[in-house]
Design a protein around this motif. Sequence first.
Motif, PDB file in Angstrom:
ATOM      1  N   THR A  45       0.829  -1.223   0.000  1.00 11.85           N
ATOM      2  CA  THR A  45       0.000   0.000   0.000  1.00 11.85           C
ATOM      3  C   THR A  45       0.852   1.257   0.000  1.00 11.85           C
ATOM      4  OG1 THR A  45      -0.153  -0.115   2.423  1.00 11.85           O
ATOM      5  CG2 THR A  45      -1.942  -1.101   1.160  1.00 11.85           C
ATOM      6  N   SER A  46       2.101   1.144   0.432  1.00 10.56           N
ATOM      7  CA  SER A  46       2.992   2.300   0.403  1.00 10.56           C
ATOM      8  C   SER A  46       3.558   2.557  -0.982  1.00 10.56           C
ATOM      9  CB  SER A  46       4.147   2.097   1.393  1.00 10.56           C
ATOM     10  OG  SER A  46       3.674   1.872   2.691  1.00 10.56           O
ATOM     11  N   CYS A  47       3.575   1.534  -1.831  1.00 11.28           N
ATOM     12  CA  CYS A  47       4.257   1.654  -3.117  1.00 11.28           C
ATOM     13  C   CYS A  47       3.320   1.622  -4.316  1.00 11.28           C
ATOM     14  CB  CYS A  47       5.288   0.535  -3.263  1.00 11.28           C
ATOM     15  SG  CYS A  47       6.535   0.507  -1.960  1.00 11.28           S
ATOM     16  N   LEU A  48       2.076   1.179  -4.145  1.00 10.73           N
ATOM     17  CA  LEU A  48       1.156   1.048  -5.268  1.00 10.73           C
ATOM     18  C   LEU A  48       0.025   2.055  -5.124  1.00 10.73           C
ATOM     19  CD1 LEU A  48       1.001  -2.839  -5.488  1.00 10.73           C
ATOM     20  CD2 LEU A  48       2.403  -1.297  -6.850  1.00 10.73           C
ATOM     21  N   GLU A  49      -0.563   2.456  -6.246  1.00 10.51           N
ATOM     22  CA  GLU A  49      -1.495   3.579  -6.237  1.00 10.51           C
ATOM     23  C   GLU A  49      -2.892   3.211  -5.801  1.00 10.51           C
ATOM     24  OE1 GLU A  49      -2.765   7.353  -9.071  1.00 10.51           O
ATOM     25  OE2 GLU A  49      -1.554   5.718  -9.868  1.00 10.51           O
ATOM     26  N   SER A  50      -3.405   2.035  -6.208  1.00 12.96           N
ATOM     27  CA  SER A  50      -4.808   1.707  -5.964  1.00 12.96           C
ATOM     28  C   SER A  50      -4.928   0.432  -5.152  1.00 12.96           C
ATOM     29  CB  SER A  50      -5.553   1.541  -7.295  1.00 12.96           C
ATOM     30  OG  SER A  50      -5.043   0.442  -8.021  1.00 12.96           O
ATOM     31  N   ALA A  51      -6.102   0.262  -4.539  1.00 12.88           N
ATOM     32  CA  ALA A  51      -6.373  -0.949  -3.769  1.00 12.88           C
ATOM     33  C   ALA A  51      -6.442  -2.171  -4.670  1.00 12.88           C
ATOM     34  CB  ALA A  51      -7.677  -0.782  -2.989  1.00 12.88           C
ATOM     35  N   ALA A  52      -6.955  -1.989  -5.885  1.00 15.16           N
ATOM     36  CA  ALA A  52      -7.020  -3.112  -6.820  1.00 15.16           C
ATOM     37  C   ALA A  52      -5.624  -3.607  -7.149  1.00 15.16           C
ATOM     38  CB  ALA A  52      -7.757  -2.697  -8.088  1.00 15.16           C
ATOM     39  N   ALA A  53      -4.681  -2.700  -7.381  1.00 14.31           N
ATOM     40  CA  ALA A  53      -3.308  -3.111  -7.682  1.00 14.31           C
ATOM     41  C   ALA A  53      -2.677  -3.806  -6.484  1.00 14.31           C
ATOM     42  CB  ALA A  53      -2.484  -1.886  -8.079  1.00 14.31           C
ATOM     43  N   VAL A  54      -2.969  -3.320  -5.282  1.00 11.78           N
ATOM     44  CA  VAL A  54      -2.420  -3.962  -4.083  1.00 11.78           C
ATOM     45  C   VAL A  54      -2.943  -5.378  -3.954  1.00 11.78           C
ATOM     46  CG1 VAL A  54      -2.386  -3.879  -1.561  1.00 11.78           C
ATOM     47  CG2 VAL A  54      -2.084  -1.782  -2.874  1.00 11.78           C
ATOM     48  N   ASN A  55      -4.242  -5.576  -4.143  1.00 12.23           N
ATOM     49  CA  ASN A  55      -4.806  -6.920  -4.047  1.00 12.23           C
ATOM     50  C   ASN A  55      -4.221  -7.851  -5.095  1.00 12.23           C
ATOM     51  OD1 ASN A  55      -7.046  -7.268  -1.946  1.00 12.23           O
ATOM     52  ND2 ASN A  55      -7.578  -5.297  -2.842  1.00 12.23           N
TER      53      ASN A  55
END
Length: 1656
Positions: A840-850
Amino acid sequence: MDTTESKASSSRAAPPQSGDVAIVVDKSPHLRAGEKEELREEAAELLEDLNAFYSRSPAITERALELTASTLNRRKSFALSHSRLSNTSAPDSSREDVHTRSQGPDHGGENGAPSQPLLADHRRSEMLGLAARYESLLQSLGHSKEAQRVAEFWQGVKEVSAANGVAPGGGAQDDADLLTGMEALLKDGLVRFLMTVKPFLPPFPSQIVKFTDVKYSTLLPIDDTPYDDMLTKFVPCLRKKVPTERVPVLSGVTGYLMPGSLTLCLGPLASGQTALTKILGGRSWVDKKTWHQSGCVTYNGKNLREVQISRLASYAGPYPNHHPALTVRETLEFARDCSQAFKPWHSEDLQEALGLPKGSKARADAKTDLIIKVLGLKAVEHVPVGALTPDELRRLSIGEMRAGTYTVHLHDDVGVDFDPALAFDIVSMLKATSRVFQTVQWVACDNLSSEVYNQFDRVVVLNGGRIVYQGPRLDALLYFERLGYFKPQHVEVADYLMEVTTADGHQYLRPGAQALDVDGFVAEYEQSQLYQDVRRIAESEKSRHVYWMKLTDPSQVAFEDADVSDDGGKTIKTLPAISWLDDALVSECSLDRTSEPHLGDVVSGVRIGNETFRYLAVGDHDSSAAGLMVALKGAEGDVWLQLERPLSKVDGVLPRQWTQKYVQPFWPSTRRVLHRQWLVTIRNKTAIKARLIQVIILGIFAGTLLYQKSLRPPTTVLLGLRKAAPFIAILVIFLGALAQVPGQMVERAIYYKHHAQGFYRASSYVLAAFACNAPLVAMENNPQDPRNLTSPNPEVLVYGCLLYFLTGGSLYDHWAPIFVFLVLLYMSGTIGASMVRMLTSCLESAAAVNQIAGILIGLFIVFAGFLIPLHIMPNWWFWFYYLSPMQWIITGLMINEFRSGRYDQICGDYPPALLAVLPYCRGANLNKSVGEAYLDFNSIQYRKWWLGICFAVLVVFVLGFQFLAWLGLKYVSFPEKLNQRISLAGFLQTRRFGKRAEVPQPTEWQTVQPPKANGSEHAGHTAEALVVKAAALPAFQPVTLSWHDVSSEVPIPNFKDPRVVLSHVSGWAKPGTMTAIMGVKGSGKTVLMDILAGRNTPGRTKGSILVNGYPRDVDTFRRVRGYVSPSDVHPAYATVRECVQFSAKLRLPRNTTPEKREALVSEVLTLTGLAASAAHLVGTPGTNGLDPEQLRRLSLAVGLVTNPAVNFVDEPDKNLDPQAARRIVACNHAVAKSGRTVISTLNHPVGRILGVFDRLLLLKRGGETTYWGPVGGLACTDAVGYFERIPGTLPCGFSENPADYLIECIGGGLRQRTDRDYSFDYRHSVLAAESAAELRVLRRSKGQAGPNLVEKGYAAPMSTIYKEVLLRAQRTYFRNLSYSFGRVTSAILLGLIFGSVFWQMPYTTIVRSGARGGVIYISTLLMTIGSATVVILELNKERPVYDRERSHRMYPALAWSLGWGLAEIPYIAVSFLFHCAILCLMTNIATDSAASFFEFWFTLCLFGATIVYAAMFLAVATPAPQIAIVIINVFINLMIASAGYVIPKAQIPRFWQFAYWINPARYTLNSLRSIAFYCDTKSRQCTTPGCASNPAVCPACTCTRLKDNFNVFVWTSQQSSAQLDNGRRLWDWMALLAFCVFFRVLAYLALRRAKFNNKY
């Protein structure tokens, strides 16, 4: 810059004799004869009443006090406010207001517009303070005798009251003795309080902020903005290449901000207010490609890079981000602790100076109490932030920035929808603090009343990214009047300034004057002396402190000539300088000057009377001291001086606390953040309970599934079950970490705001978050004391103990294994949470994190050693085995279990017959213990010391993830950027650039007309043109709506009587009219609107509602009414035109042809001013979507395109600037004039908005009618005249907003209370009798006003409904790249990873065949787990759209359920197709034939649809996505454990066998593993005797064999161990289809039954 007092304050403070009052009036200069006579009459009347009251009793005297307070408040006296602000005399304040009133209509509201009390809800005892203030005023004017009589009079009041035991405020003792908290601190006024505190604080470093030639630009497409979709992503060559052009957001703006001053920034939409505010605060976004910035911003001559801007300047943005679990007070206290450089509140000397008794609540934190009180947050100070309204959240954002010690305060988009009284209080506080502490205050705001506007010192007006005016507020109107633009009556000054330079400004143009466009206004400004003076100050290399002072008595100061030099030391001019000052002029802080005058200060500007400032430093004026003295002696009216002095060296040096980026040292800061994080963690009780229930269910299920398995004999299968237990445990914990993604994304936005403001370090936040989110962080008994840590986190303790004891874990070695087991579970949870925080610190969206988290977890599982042992891994993936934290955890758990005393028996001690079924005890392992041999057989280290290495490596993983999270937070950011999703044409139209030839030239004086719907797109279109367009809409049946004695009451828990919301409200709305419902807060106006519209409302409703004289039927009424909600909810991935088309297709009559429908859509888009934005996506508000005005227009267009006969518009002015609100109301006005009925609620409208309406229903608290009648045009003459005719009600001021006047009459606005029952007056008025007669006629008008409504049901055919809903869902998926494209990308990546790991791996051994089954198992699960979590988040965004459209009966729930369900199928099919194609080709699975491949793919698609549909059901069946994510994780974990792979079916206990049969994964794995392993071993070639164990007997049999297991057929081994059945695959497909249908039916039922939004 000025402090205004109304004439009432100097004439109605209860003097003892009328003659004395007359003397005061006569000695006040510049009063017209009529005003003098009016003051004499009012004073005499008041005095007579007070004398009568005084002679009777203390109770009557109290009534006199109350009457005086009410009268003075009604007259908008500033005396009380001024006494509370400064408690000092302002000798000429009365003259200022009188002088202002004498200026005439062109100046109304500029200099002396009435001002309001700082705290409107004041006590009556404070009237004594008013008397003291009045006495001080008389003394300053030289009326000592009159002052003495006033003092004696009020002293007599107090003595008589005391003799009778009644205090003047109504109690047994004076109210001042009862004041506590902030009331006690403010008893002498805000400025007095601040002045008392100031000596105990270190000096604030005054900052001179200068900006020169600042430019800010961005790249925008010339044509309509293209948006990517799935097709253009996969085939980039199909993407339309649109040329871009660099567009200036700011074009070379220059100016300055001075200490002690309050500056207002005004401008129409897209004028650059936000950009300039962020640039001044160092918050602008700049990159190498899109956003460019140039120019210079300095603080005391230093560039922003040379100062700690986060310590000097605070920035309060328009989008509030706060922790929902914290209370208001806790949020402010945290901000205070992180940003306040010094804390004097515990100083005993300060407490004594404030006069606080011991134990006073105000001793702890007076500043926080002050902020809470002034911002109107006292009632919610202990309420969680998540329960606040948007208005309260915005106020909290202001308070958060006020809690620290900053010298520059920047407020962006403040007070858009604030109550006028609250806005006045806030701005008054800003003004007082700026004066006392010499801070800079910058406020960018669009919605200001005249009272609030008059509090500012300077004004900056922007348009098109350029400054068209920058200077004193006093000169703003005069400046534009000189250009030929005059402000009419009842137009707010701020609204006038925002409109005058736009295409709408022609309505203010004087006949014969030359109209100007933006270029013309800029040219005029740059040619003025005002601009030359601004540029002189801003471009000077030396910082000069410029301030302004109101000079009430010229004899108090003397001047002498002084030479002024340039930056090079060369004398350029001689200017007057202060040579002598009267001590009285500098004795106390005054609001009439922005800084204290000093000897030697140079006068660079002077303003006398009604003239504008003369700038002596740049003009040709007489700049000698003698000339100035002569001008001052003959001055009539107010005198203002602009003075300046060089910035001293002391002021130019910043103290140490302002040179450091952070206020607190590292460890105190970390402890404070830790305390905050702990409160946030434990306050989320719903999530904690849900997680606790989850782990209990999973622990019991997994524990009983492996319940006390016997290990005698220790066969491979039984030991495999002991191996499966830790694998299941770790998998549950790692997958559970994904539930933290939504919350951590919210926390990241809060971190960005706090970090930019220098609240704390990234390392402090990471450490605090790590400590609070780790699964074994101890829990406190007392939530207010985080040091009391006694109870362990239930997640690890409960789940770990349940699993360990139920599965029969080893209890040897003094119970050491269970301790190690729990510690390793702790490490797994900590690593999972750390991994999610890192992502979550390095990616922009929640979808990308998941998606990335799913890939990482998949890699961890594959290389955990459970599915594929180390010795068979490919060489190119060997390294990742040691990078998988799951491998180290499972290794540690295996060593902990199998090296315990339970497995100490030596393999060689078993009899030979048993050794034959123990393959791990063969060969070199014969002399090892069972535990060592089994670990070595699975390529796992079996030495006990390796357990220590596992712990050490896991610690490194934790630290590594935390370090990466720190790097991401420190160096990677995704800040809010200015809206870029707009075309160049749309940008220019939004700015409303005008051409000189396009601006109409007026031929006669114009009154302000209803504004245009879109000044940008149709600069020459008038309201009449809109009416013509609205008249072109299709024919409809007009509707007359009437309501009779409507009442509503809501039950209150724990109270016997319900709360009355509406009380016998009656009225009507006829075709062609606009009806406004207005009232104070809590009057029930929105409830009445919902009742009339047929929407669900809480409580019980009584009364009758008639439509054309017939009782209203809600189902039929919905067909003819439209409803525009202030929430403005629309699908984010639909274009503006598509939203309108969707509404038209589903709500227009069935006989409407496609041609007529499209023509209507185009006409409505033009009418609402959305034609230029028709191709733009709606997007997400605040990021990349439409602006608030466009969203409100879209809501109106969506309702209007259905051709309603009645259109309800709830708060059209909410969260909009006045110009945007007027354009929205103008659209409604055009609709009404086409013969339709429009009903609207209004919140805080300006007079021109209210004047557009035909009738007004005014409600007081409790829902009682105080007025129902005509409005009376733009001046609201009928409504205002009704109240002015009521005895005791004072008239509306000349420049007063009529809407504010009406609200204040009934106890709202700045007045906040009224002693008169205006509902009683209305009930006994002639107007009420006339209304009752009309209502009787309407009640008996069946068939006369129109026919009865009979059409019910859905307007469109069902085929059209289902098609349109499906198409919209498909478009959403097609354009939602973060979800759809991300899912396909994840599928491809997982296929490549798994394919490369299992590259062409033969399955001729037990281990390799198990690995082949393992890759099928893990790829099946990971391909669906990520999709399940993301679909919940995405569908939750669409739920509000469904709720709104369901209320309009646009489509049934079944259509929405089927549409979104079918929309998933193509993307499931495509993602699994890519995945299967890559995986199968690389691993040689299902490659025997095309049929086997497609069967493999089809099975995976069915399983993917099952999981996604289950997640969609939970998304609509639960009130929050967090709950749905927890439940889906439980479902998936139960499915993983009982699918028959980790635990074979034969080993599943009988009482859990049903879980195996209802498990969708069981049917999926049977089909997939059958396809992967099946070989016809019963064919003629393979049934030769001896062929089952000897391949030489049957060389024609090609079935694969296990070489290390007596050449048994692989299919035979898999079939027996996993109970596979290749002939059951068709039934498997049917079962999966049944699961899909089952979950879709559940989703449909949930949509129909689960109504979490009761509004609909």
